[in-house]
Write a protein that holds these residues in place. Structure first.
Motif, PDB file in Angstrom:
ATOM      1  N   ALA A 174       6.455  -1.335  -9.557  1.00 42.94           N
ATOM      2  CA  ALA A 174       6.073  -0.572  -8.371  1.00 42.94           C
ATOM      3  C   ALA A 174       7.181   0.390  -7.983  1.00 42.94           C
ATOM      4  O   ALA A 174       8.372   0.126  -8.216  1.00 42.94           O
ATOM      5  N   SER A 206       0.807  -1.221   0.000  1.00 42.04           N
ATOM      6  CA  SER A 206       0.000   0.000   0.000  1.00 42.04           C
ATOM      7  C   SER A 206       0.837   1.266   0.000  1.00 42.04           C
ATOM      8  O   SER A 206       0.299   2.362  -0.167  1.00 42.04           O
ATOM      9  N   SER A 207       2.138   1.140   0.173  1.00 49.09           N
ATOM     10  CA  SER A 207       3.021   2.303   0.133  1.00 49.09           C
ATOM     11  C   SER A 207       3.558   2.596  -1.257  1.00 49.09           C
ATOM     12  O   SER A 207       4.258   3.588  -1.457  1.00 49.09           O
ATOM     13  N   TYR A 208       3.226   1.725  -2.207  1.00 52.26           N
ATOM     14  CA  TYR A 208       3.804   1.820  -3.539  1.00 52.26           C
ATOM     15  C   TYR A 208       2.764   2.135  -4.601  1.00 52.26           C
ATOM     16  O   TYR A 208       1.672   1.568  -4.599  1.00 52.26           O
ATOM     17  N   ALA A 209       3.144   3.018  -5.503  1.00 48.86           N
ATOM     18  CA  ALA A 209       2.371   3.196  -6.721  1.00 48.86           C
ATOM     19  C   ALA A 209       2.685   2.028  -7.654  1.00 48.86           C
ATOM     20  O   ALA A 209       3.745   1.411  -7.567  1.00 48.86           O
ATOM     21  N   ASN A 253      -5.579  -2.922  -1.892  1.00 48.84           N
ATOM     22  CA  ASN A 253      -4.441  -2.985  -0.974  1.00 48.84           C
ATOM     23  C   ASN A 253      -4.626  -4.046   0.109  1.00 48.84           C
ATOM     24  O   ASN A 253      -3.640  -4.581   0.616  1.00 48.84           O
ATOM     25  N   SER A 266      -1.830   5.453  -8.141  1.00 43.95           N
ATOM     26  CA  SER A 266      -1.136   5.881  -6.935  1.00 43.95           C
ATOM     27  C   SER A 266      -1.304   4.855  -5.819  1.00 43.95           C
ATOM     28  O   SER A 266      -2.122   3.945  -5.908  1.00 43.95           O
ATOM     29  N   TRP A 267      -0.554   5.040  -4.742  1.00 43.45           N
ATOM     30  CA  TRP A 267      -0.607   4.073  -3.654  1.00 43.45           C
ATOM     31  C   TRP A 267      -2.001   3.967  -3.050  1.00 43.45           C
ATOM     32  O   TRP A 267      -2.419   2.902  -2.618  1.00 43.45           O
ATOM     33  N   SER A 268      -2.726   5.064  -3.038  1.00 45.62           N
ATOM     34  CA  SER A 268      -4.063   5.068  -2.452  1.00 45.62           C
ATOM     35  C   SER A 268      -5.142   4.654  -3.439  1.00 45.62           C
ATOM     36  O   SER A 268      -6.276   4.374  -3.052  1.00 45.62           O
ATOM     37  N   SER A 305       4.469   8.273  -7.445  1.00 47.14           N
ATOM     38  CA  SER A 305       3.290   8.043  -8.271  1.00 47.14           C
ATOM     39  C   SER A 305       3.437   8.700  -9.642  1.00 47.14           C
ATOM     40  O   SER A 305       4.273   9.564  -9.848  1.00 47.14           O
ATOM     41  N   ARG A 346      -6.651  -1.246  -7.806  1.00 43.05           N
ATOM     42  CA  ARG A 346      -5.861  -1.986  -6.831  1.00 43.05           C
ATOM     43  C   ARG A 346      -6.717  -2.299  -5.616  1.00 43.05           C
ATOM     44  O   ARG A 346      -7.689  -1.601  -5.317  1.00 43.05           O
ATOM     45  N   ARG A 355       7.737   3.976  -5.038  1.00 44.81           N
ATOM     46  CA  ARG A 355       7.113   4.842  -4.035  1.00 44.81           C
ATOM     47  C   ARG A 355       6.566   6.124  -4.637  1.00 44.81           C
ATOM     48  O   ARG A 355       5.656   6.734  -4.090  1.00 44.81           O
TER      49      ARG A 355
END
Length: 122
Positions: A97, A29-32, A73, A51-53, A101, A71, A99
């Motif tokens: 992947a 979840s920390s990675y785009a 997560n 993006s990660w979110s 985005s 995604r 970090r």
């Protein structure tokens, strides 16, 4: 983070496929995530990123309106839903992947999956 792409196959023009990118290791979840593709004799090409979110997505013009990146997560997985496939979509598809985005250059991604073949016949 380790990535494994899957879901490729042989389809006819107009069909759909959903690719998956399963992650293990560090906090996914920390990675785009980005999807790329490479056809024989051609350079690796950006397809889509998220993006990660999951709140920010970006697409290459060639797939916009046909492909959807997403995604989950909780399941450490990213997806590429492909609809209206065309013969020119034939390639090996890779997930990557990083970090940061919204990266579109392959060289900017630090982690890569092994690729899954997508073949679209006319």
């Amino acid at each position: 983070v380790q990535l494994q792409a899957s879901g490729g196959g042989w389809v006819q023009a107009g069909d759909s496929l959903r690719l998956s990118c399963a992650a293990s290791g560090r906090a996914f979840s920390s990675y785009a995530v980005g999807w790329f593709r490479q056809a024989p004799g051609k350079e690796r090409q950006f397809v889509a990123s998220i993006s990660w979110s999951g709140t920010s997505t970006y697409y290459a013009d060639s797939v916009k309106g046909r492909f959807t990146i997403s995604r989950d997560n909780a399941k450490n997985t990213a997806f590429l839903q492909m609809k209206g496939l065309k013969p020119e979509d034939t390639a090996v598809y890779y997930c990557a992947a990083d970090r940061q985005s919204n990266l579109i250059l392959p060289s900017r991604y630090n982690y890569w999956g092994q690729g899954t073949q997508v073949t679209v016949s006319s």
